[in-house]
Scaffold this motif. Structure first.
Motif, PDB file in Angstrom:
ATOM      1  N   LEU A  14      40.536  35.304  40.368  1.00 38.00           N
ATOM      2  CA  LEU A  14      41.724  35.808  41.054  1.00 38.00           C
ATOM      3  C   LEU A  14      42.672  36.507  40.080  1.00 38.00           C
ATOM      4  O   LEU A  14      43.238  37.559  40.404  1.00 38.00           O
ATOM      5  CB  LEU A  14      42.448  34.660  41.750  1.00 38.00           C
ATOM      6  N   LEU A  15      42.830  35.953  38.886  1.00 41.18           N
ATOM      7  CA  LEU A  15      43.709  36.575  37.895  1.00 41.18           C
ATOM      8  C   LEU A  15      43.193  37.953  37.492  1.00 41.18           C
ATOM      9  O   LEU A  15      43.958  38.913  37.409  1.00 41.18           O
ATOM     10  CB  LEU A  15      43.823  35.689  36.654  1.00 41.18           C
ATOM     11  N   ARG A  16      41.903  38.056  37.263  1.00 42.53           N
ATOM     12  CA  ARG A  16      41.348  39.340  36.846  1.00 42.53           C
ATOM     13  C   ARG A  16      41.371  40.337  38.001  1.00 42.53           C
ATOM     14  O   ARG A  16      41.607  41.531  37.784  1.00 42.53           O
ATOM     15  CB  ARG A  16      39.927  39.165  36.306  1.00 42.53           C
ATOM     16  N   SER A  17      41.129  39.874  39.217  1.00 44.27           N
ATOM     17  CA  SER A  17      41.200  40.764  40.364  1.00 44.27           C
ATOM     18  C   SER A  17      42.630  41.258  40.566  1.00 44.27           C
ATOM     19  O   SER A  17      42.863  42.447  40.832  1.00 44.27           O
ATOM     20  CB  SER A  17      40.713  40.041  41.624  1.00 44.27           C
ATOM     21  N   ALA A  18      43.593  40.359  40.434  1.00 45.26           N
ATOM     22  CA  ALA A  18      44.998  40.748  40.578  1.00 45.26           C
ATOM     23  C   ALA A  18      45.391  41.732  39.479  1.00 45.26           C
ATOM     24  O   ALA A  18      46.065  42.738  39.744  1.00 45.26           O
ATOM     25  CB  ALA A  18      45.887  39.510  40.527  1.00 45.26           C
ATOM     26  N   ALA A  19      44.975  41.453  38.255  1.00 46.82           N
ATOM     27  CA  ALA A  19      45.301  42.349  37.146  1.00 46.82           C
ATOM     28  C   ALA A  19      44.729  43.743  37.390  1.00 46.82           C
ATOM     29  O   ALA A  19      45.402  44.755  37.154  1.00 46.82           O
ATOM     30  CB  ALA A  19      44.766  41.780  35.833  1.00 46.82           C
ATOM     31  N   ALA A  20      43.486  43.809  37.883  1.00 46.18           N
ATOM     32  CA  ALA A  20      42.874  45.104  38.170  1.00 46.18           C
ATOM     33  C   ALA A  20      43.636  45.836  39.270  1.00 46.18           C
ATOM     34  O   ALA A  20      43.850  47.055  39.198  1.00 46.18           O
ATOM     35  CB  ALA A  20      41.412  44.910  38.567  1.00 46.18           C
ATOM     36  N   ALA A  21      44.070  45.096  40.276  1.00 49.43           N
ATOM     37  CA  ALA A  21      44.818  45.717  41.375  1.00 49.43           C
ATOM     38  C   ALA A  21      46.175  46.231  40.886  1.00 49.43           C
ATOM     39  O   ALA A  21      46.596  47.332  41.238  1.00 49.43           O
ATOM     40  CB  ALA A  21      45.006  44.709  42.505  1.00 49.43           C
ATOM     41  N   PHE A  22      46.872  45.430  40.082  1.00 51.41           N
ATOM     42  CA  PHE A  22      48.161  45.863  39.537  1.00 51.41           C
ATOM     43  C   PHE A  22      47.974  47.072  38.631  1.00 51.41           C
ATOM     44  O   PHE A  22      48.785  48.009  38.643  1.00 51.41           O
ATOM     45  CB  PHE A  22      48.820  44.729  38.744  1.00 51.41           C
ATOM     46  N   ASP A  23      46.918  47.057  37.832  1.00 50.81           N
ATOM     47  CA  ASP A  23      46.641  48.140  36.885  1.00 50.81           C
ATOM     48  C   ASP A  23      46.343  49.446  37.619  1.00 50.81           C
ATOM     49  O   ASP A  23      46.805  50.515  37.228  1.00 50.81           O
ATOM     50  CB  ASP A  23      45.460  47.741  35.995  1.00 50.81           C
ATOM     51  N   GLN A  24      45.556  49.363  38.686  1.00 48.55           N
ATOM     52  CA  GLN A  24      45.105  50.565  39.385  1.00 48.55           C
ATOM     53  C   GLN A  24      46.090  51.057  40.435  1.00 48.55           C
ATOM     54  O   GLN A  24      46.227  52.268  40.650  1.00 48.55           O
ATOM     55  CB  GLN A  24      43.750  50.288  40.047  1.00 48.55           C
ATOM     56  N   ARG A  25      46.789  50.141  41.119  1.00 45.25           N
ATOM     57  CA  ARG A  25      47.609  50.515  42.273  1.00 45.25           C
ATOM     58  C   ARG A  25      49.095  50.252  42.094  1.00 45.25           C
ATOM     59  O   ARG A  25      49.906  50.773  42.862  1.00 45.25           O
ATOM     60  CB  ARG A  25      47.120  49.761  43.517  1.00 45.25           C
ATOM     61  N   GLY A  26      49.448  49.417  41.109  1.00 46.05           N
ATOM     62  CA  GLY A  26      50.839  49.004  40.980  1.00 46.05           C
ATOM     63  C   GLY A  26      51.099  47.742  41.784  1.00 46.05           C
ATOM     64  O   GLY A  26      50.346  47.390  42.701  1.00 46.05           O
ATOM     65  N   TYR A  27      52.178  47.060  41.456  1.00 47.12           N
ATOM     66  CA  TYR A  27      52.473  45.773  42.081  1.00 47.12           C
ATOM     67  C   TYR A  27      52.664  45.900  43.591  1.00 47.12           C
ATOM     68  O   TYR A  27      52.119  45.117  44.369  1.00 47.12           O
ATOM     69  CB  TYR A  27      53.716  45.166  41.437  1.00 47.12           C
ATOM     70  N   ALA A  28      53.454  46.869  44.026  1.00 45.13           N
ATOM     71  CA  ALA A  28      53.796  46.971  45.449  1.00 45.13           C
ATOM     72  C   ALA A  28      52.573  47.186  46.326  1.00 45.13           C
ATOM     73  O   ALA A  28      52.478  46.631  47.426  1.00 45.13           O
ATOM     74  CB  ALA A  28      54.803  48.101  45.659  1.00 45.13           C
ATOM     75  N   ALA A  29      51.623  47.992  45.853  1.00 48.60           N
ATOM     76  CA  ALA A  29      50.464  48.336  46.673  1.00 48.60           C
ATOM     77  C   ALA A  29      49.303  47.346  46.539  1.00 48.60           C
ATOM     78  O   ALA A  29      48.318  47.445  47.279  1.00 48.60           O
ATOM     79  CB  ALA A  29      49.969  49.742  46.318  1.00 48.60           C
ATOM     80  N   ALA A  30      49.416  46.416  45.637  1.00 51.99           N
ATOM     81  CA  ALA A  30      48.351  45.429  45.436  1.00 51.99           C
ATOM     82  C   ALA A  30      48.535  44.290  46.438  1.00 51.99           C
ATOM     83  O   ALA A  30      49.338  43.382  46.224  1.00 51.99           O
ATOM     84  CB  ALA A  30      48.388  44.901  44.012  1.00 51.99           C
ATOM     85  N   THR A  31      47.807  44.326  47.527  1.00 53.12           N
ATOM     86  CA  THR A  31      47.956  43.323  48.585  1.00 53.12           C
ATOM     87  C   THR A  31      47.166  42.058  48.254  1.00 53.12           C
ATOM     88  O   THR A  31      46.215  42.085  47.461  1.00 53.12           O
ATOM     89  CB  THR A  31      47.471  43.878  49.927  1.00 53.12           C
ATOM     90  N   LEU A  32      47.547  40.975  48.887  1.00 52.99           N
ATOM     91  CA  LEU A  32      46.836  39.717  48.688  1.00 52.99           C
ATOM     92  C   LEU A  32      45.396  39.809  49.170  1.00 52.99           C
ATOM     93  O   LEU A  32      44.491  39.224  48.568  1.00 52.99           O
ATOM     94  CB  LEU A  32      47.572  38.580  49.396  1.00 52.99           C
ATOM     95  N   SER A  33      45.171  40.519  50.263  1.00 52.44           N
ATOM     96  CA  SER A  33      43.798  40.670  50.760  1.00 52.44           C
ATOM     97  C   SER A  33      42.947  41.463  49.777  1.00 52.44           C
ATOM     98  O   SER A  33      41.770  41.149  49.547  1.00 52.44           O
ATOM     99  CB  SER A  33      43.799  41.346  52.131  1.00 52.44           C
ATOM    100  N   LEU A  34      43.539  42.480  49.158  1.00 58.60           N
ATOM    101  CA  LEU A  34      42.828  43.252  48.136  1.00 58.60           C
ATOM    102  C   LEU A  34      42.463  42.359  46.953  1.00 58.60           C
ATOM    103  O   LEU A  34      41.340  42.430  46.416  1.00 58.60           O
ATOM    104  CB  LEU A  34      43.702  44.414  47.674  1.00 58.60           C
ATOM    105  N   ILE A  35      43.383  41.501  46.567  1.00 59.02           N
ATOM    106  CA  ILE A  35      43.148  40.606  45.430  1.00 59.02           C
ATOM    107  C   ILE A  35      42.075  39.581  45.755  1.00 59.02           C
ATOM    108  O   ILE A  35      41.155  39.342  44.961  1.00 59.02           O
ATOM    109  CB  ILE A  35      44.456  39.930  45.009  1.00 59.02           C
ATOM    110  N   SER A  36      42.146  38.962  46.933  1.00 65.15           N
ATOM    111  CA  SER A  36      41.149  37.948  47.291  1.00 65.15           C
ATOM    112  C   SER A  36      39.771  38.579  47.467  1.00 65.15           C
ATOM    113  O   SER A  36      38.754  38.017  47.030  1.00 65.15           O
ATOM    114  CB  SER A  36      41.564  37.201  48.563  1.00 65.15           C
TER     115      SER A  36
END
Length: 211
Positions: A14-36
């Motif tokens: 989950l941490l690595r998925s969240a980091a990838a989402a934040f890195d690629q999309r930014g915090y606002a656009a990184a949804t919980l469903s995208l992370i999970s």
């Protein structure tokens, strides 16, 4: 695999998925469903480990801060010269930045307007630079008359600038770019005697980052 081992692996994913989402999309656009989905787990599993997106972001920042501390400590313990330790640490962090998405995301989160950062990795780096230049002054390896505080401000501004620009173009945080910077700046920092012993390439230490 035990239940505890599965929980550790799930949290790591989950941490690595969240980091990838934040890195690629930014915090606002990184949804919980995208992370999970990126971690291959259910939304329920995500909420078992993290209350909300801010909690995941805080965990990403903390892991990035741990890596920064690990890199800095590793270099500092192996180098007698504070100036060499400073150059080597910048190279090691640049390598971690290019290879570890958690490190990249941790620094990026500190600049996100949509996220209230719980840490400040840029401040941590600034304090480390100040400490090493103060140590260099004690070692009498700085040019006479230099203010280590002014020199620290210049080093921090340049290295943070490389990191920010490196978000869009990795060449900014390449060994080539960092070596060029240190070749330019070390003659202005170090005494002639100390300069002869300094290596601007960061080649003395291996990469220190989490996989």
């Amino acid at each position: 695999m035990t239940k505890q081992e599965r929980a550790v692996r799930t949290r790591h994913a989950l941490l690595r998925s969240a980091a990838a989402a934040f890195d690629q999309r930014g915090y606002a656009a990184a949804t919980l469903s995208l992370i999970s989905n990126g971690a291959g787990v259910s939304p329920g599993a995500l909420h078992f480990h993290f209350e909300n997106k801010a909690a995941i972001a805080a965990a990403v920042e903390l892991e990035a801060a741990d890596t920064l501390c690990m890199v800095a400590t590793h270099v500092y313990m192996r180098q007698g010269s504070a100036l060499q330790a400073l150059a080597d640490t910048s190279h090691a962090l640049a390598r971690a930045f290019t290879t570890d998405v958690v490190v990249r995301a941790g620094f990026q989160l500190g600049r996100e307007a949509a996220y209230v950062s719980s840490l400040d990795l840029h401040k941590d780096w600034e304090r480390y630079v100040h400490r090493l230049l103060a140590r260099a002054a004690e070692q009498n390896t700085l040019q006479p008359g230099l203010s280590h505080r002014q020199m620290a401000a210049m080093v921090v501004a340049a290295t943070v600038g490389f990191e920010v620009l490196g978000q869009g173009e990795r060449e900014w945080v390449s060994a080539h770019s960092l070596t060029g910077f240190w070749r330019l700046i070390l003659p202005s920092l170090a005494t002639p005697e100390a300069l002869c012993e300094l290596d601007p390439t960061g080649g003395r230490l291996g990469v220190m980052s989490r996989s």
